[in-house]
Design a protein around this motif. Structure first.
Motif, PDB file in Angstrom:
ATOM      1  N   UNK A   1      12.982   8.460  -8.513  1.00 24.08           N
ATOM      2  CA  UNK A   1      11.932   7.839  -9.347  1.00 24.08           C
ATOM      3  C   UNK A   1      11.347   6.619  -8.642  1.00 24.08           C
ATOM      4  N   UNK A   2      12.207   5.870  -7.955  1.00 24.20           N
ATOM      5  CA  UNK A   2      11.728   4.675  -7.248  1.00 24.20           C
ATOM      6  C   UNK A   2      10.924   5.076  -6.017  1.00 24.20           C
ATOM      7  N   UNK A   3      11.355   6.152  -5.367  1.00 25.22           N
ATOM      8  CA  UNK A   3      10.680   6.594  -4.139  1.00 25.22           C
ATOM      9  C   UNK A   3       9.256   7.073  -4.402  1.00 25.22           C
ATOM     10  N   UNK A   4       8.979   7.501  -5.639  1.00 26.65           N
ATOM     11  CA  UNK A   4       7.623   7.964  -5.993  1.00 26.65           C
ATOM     12  C   UNK A   4       6.635   6.814  -6.148  1.00 26.65           C
ATOM     13  N   UNK A   5       7.184   5.619  -6.386  1.00 28.99           N
ATOM     14  CA  UNK A   5       6.308   4.491  -6.713  1.00 28.99           C
ATOM     15  C   UNK A   5       5.764   3.833  -5.446  1.00 28.99           C
ATOM     16  N   UNK A   6       4.829   2.911  -5.627  1.00 29.77           N
ATOM     17  CA  UNK A   6       4.347   2.152  -4.482  1.00 29.77           C
ATOM     18  C   UNK A   6       5.421   1.148  -4.077  1.00 29.77           C
ATOM     19  N   UNK A   7       5.894   1.211  -2.816  1.00 28.52           N
ATOM     20  CA  UNK A   7       6.923   0.245  -2.396  1.00 28.52           C
ATOM     21  C   UNK A   7       6.410  -1.195  -2.456  1.00 28.52           C
ATOM     22  N   UNK A   8       5.105  -1.346  -2.188  1.00 30.99           N
ATOM     23  CA  UNK A   8       4.537  -2.692  -2.212  1.00 30.99           C
ATOM     24  C   UNK A   8       4.542  -3.268  -3.636  1.00 30.99           C
ATOM     25  N   UNK A   9       4.072  -2.470  -4.578  1.00 27.38           N
ATOM     26  CA  UNK A   9       3.985  -2.991  -5.956  1.00 27.38           C
ATOM     27  C   UNK A   9       5.401  -3.175  -6.533  1.00 27.38           C
ATOM     28  N   UNK A  10       6.315  -2.287  -6.154  1.00 23.83           N
ATOM     29  CA  UNK A  10       7.710  -2.478  -6.594  1.00 23.83           C
ATOM     30  C   UNK A  10       8.257  -3.821  -6.103  1.00 23.83           C
ATOM     31  N   UNK A  11       7.968  -4.152  -4.834  1.00 22.52           N
ATOM     32  CA  UNK A  11       8.466  -5.422  -4.277  1.00 22.52           C
ATOM     33  C   UNK A  11       7.882  -6.615  -5.004  1.00 22.52           C
ATOM     34  N   UNK A  12       6.576  -6.533  -5.281  1.00 20.30           N
ATOM     35  CA  UNK A  12       5.926  -7.658  -5.980  1.00 20.30           C
ATOM     36  C   UNK A  12       6.527  -7.788  -7.378  1.00 20.30           C
ATOM     37  N   UNK A  13       6.675  -6.649  -8.062  1.00 17.16           N
ATOM     38  CA  UNK A  13       7.228  -6.661  -9.420  1.00 17.16           C
ATOM     39  C   UNK A  13       8.651  -7.229  -9.430  1.00 17.16           C
ATOM     40  N   UNK A  14       9.477  -6.766  -8.464  1.00 14.94           N
ATOM     41  CA  UNK A  14      10.867  -7.261  -8.387  1.00 14.94           C
ATOM     42  C   UNK A  14      10.882  -8.775  -8.175  1.00 14.94           C
ATOM     43  N   UNK A  15      10.019  -9.224  -7.295  1.00 15.94           N
ATOM     44  CA  UNK A  15       9.941 -10.649  -6.995  1.00 15.94           C
ATOM     45  C   UNK A  15       9.578 -11.462  -8.241  1.00 15.94           C
ATOM     46  N   UNK A  16       8.613 -10.965  -8.987  1.00 15.73           N
ATOM     47  CA  UNK A  16       8.172 -11.700 -10.188  1.00 15.73           C
ATOM     48  C   UNK A  16       9.273 -11.682 -11.250  1.00 15.73           C
ATOM     49  N   UNK A  17       9.943 -10.546 -11.421  1.00 14.68           N
ATOM     50  CA  UNK A  17      11.030 -10.483 -12.410  1.00 14.68           C
ATOM     51  C   UNK A  17      12.130 -11.482 -12.036  1.00 14.68           C
ATOM     52  N   UNK A  18      12.548 -11.462 -10.756  1.00 16.02           N
ATOM     53  CA  UNK A  18      13.685 -12.296 -10.355  1.00 16.02           C
ATOM     54  C   UNK A  18      13.358 -13.784 -10.368  1.00 16.02           C
TER      55      UNK A  18
END
Ligand code: HXC
Length: 257
Positions: A195-212
């Motif tokens: 499920x994670x591999x289907x997503x945009x790696x860039x947007x996942x990184x930005x989202x993770x950064x904002x959550x953390x």
């Protein structure tokens, strides 16, 4: 590597803790080797998800207690600091991380799992921070991360009694994302990773950064980061691709740009 086995496969970087005769106990060598392989995974564009697991019957039974006899105040502090900095690095890692818990996750082993974004455990896994039984306490970030994950009452109970809990109890209190059978652990973890591999790696990184970072800041700063980042996302190709794919009723093909 002396303490790890490492594999790169289908976009996933696998880190196997590999001291099975010591239930994958963490020593300084292992800390340094994990740090070094993560640096490699970080710059390898093929790797989009990292999975930690253990060889043998345990995920990890904690820091290597046999080293403790030689420690004094200064060297113990240094060991804790090095391990804790590794856990901080894992927590802030730019790519999603999963702990695939295949048995005991105790002490520093659970602290490693808690530094990951997700924890998927086999039903026979046992979790705990038993350091208090050794006359010490968690030192790889556990005193702070467990409270944030499960709240103060349960975190204090787990750390101050040193009692182990089963994986299903871990799931009930929010420590574990998913409990699965021992036989399906790898398959279920791969399904989750897919499920994670289907997503945009860039947007996942930005989202993770904002959550953390938001979670560690006053809410006003977190909310502001969210809005600012939301605007930034509109300068990426992946945002254009995602929206276009939806509007044209097709699957998006994200490039991480
Ligand atoms: C070193 C360890 C170890 C550890 C297990 N072993 N845990 N060695 N450090 N943390 C070794 C045992 O000594 C034994 O070696 C072999 O692994 C198999 O373990 P057994 O105890 O024989 O297995 P079993 O009876 O199945 O019991 C499993 C267990 C038990 C319940 C997980 O091993 C256990 O309680 N381990 C310690 C757990 C713990 O206290 N962790 C917290 C560590 S402190 P031999 O050579 O005899 O076969 C910590 C601090 C982090 O993590 C922060 C630092 C700054």
């Amino acid at each position: 590597m002396e303490t790890l086995d490492v594999k790169k496969e289908n976009g996933i970087g696998w880190i196997y803790l590999n001291r099975p005769d010591k239930l994958n106990a963490i020593n300084l060598k292992m800390i340094n080797e994990i740090d070094s392989i993560l640096k490699d995974f970080e710059t390898d564009n093929e790797i989009r998800v990292v999975i930690f697991t253990g060889k043998g019957k345990a995920f990890c039974a904690g820091a290597d207690i046999s080293q403790f006899k030689e420690l004094n105040t200064m060297t113990a502090w240094n060991f804790a600091r090095k391990g804790r900095e590794l856990m901080d690095y894992i927590e802030r890692f730019m790519k999603p991380t999963i702990a695939m818990i295949n048995g005991y996750a105790l002490g520093g082993g659970l602290e490693l799992a808690m530094a990951c974004d997700f924890r998927i455990a086999s039903e026979d896994s046992m979790l705990g921070l038993p350091e208090i039984n050794l006359g010490i306490y968690p030192g790889f970030g556990g005193t702070q991360r467990l409270v944030r994950l499960v709240g103060k009452p349960k975190a204090m109970e787990i750390m101050m009694t040193g009692d182990r809990i089963r994986a299903d109890e871990g799931e009930r209190i929010g420590l574990i994302n998913k409990v699965v059978t021992k036989e399906s652990l790898e398959e279920e973890t791969l399904k989750f990773a897919a499920k994670l591999l289907e997503k945009s790696p860039l947007i996942l990184s930005i989202l993770k950064n904002i959550i953390l970072y938001g979670n560690d800041s006053p809410i006003v700063d977190g909310l502001n980061m969210e809005s600012l980042g939301w605007g930034y996302v509109f300068s990426t190709e992946d945002e254009k691709e995602g929206v276009d794919a939806f509007l044209n009723k097709r699957k998006p093909n994200f490039k991480g740009k």
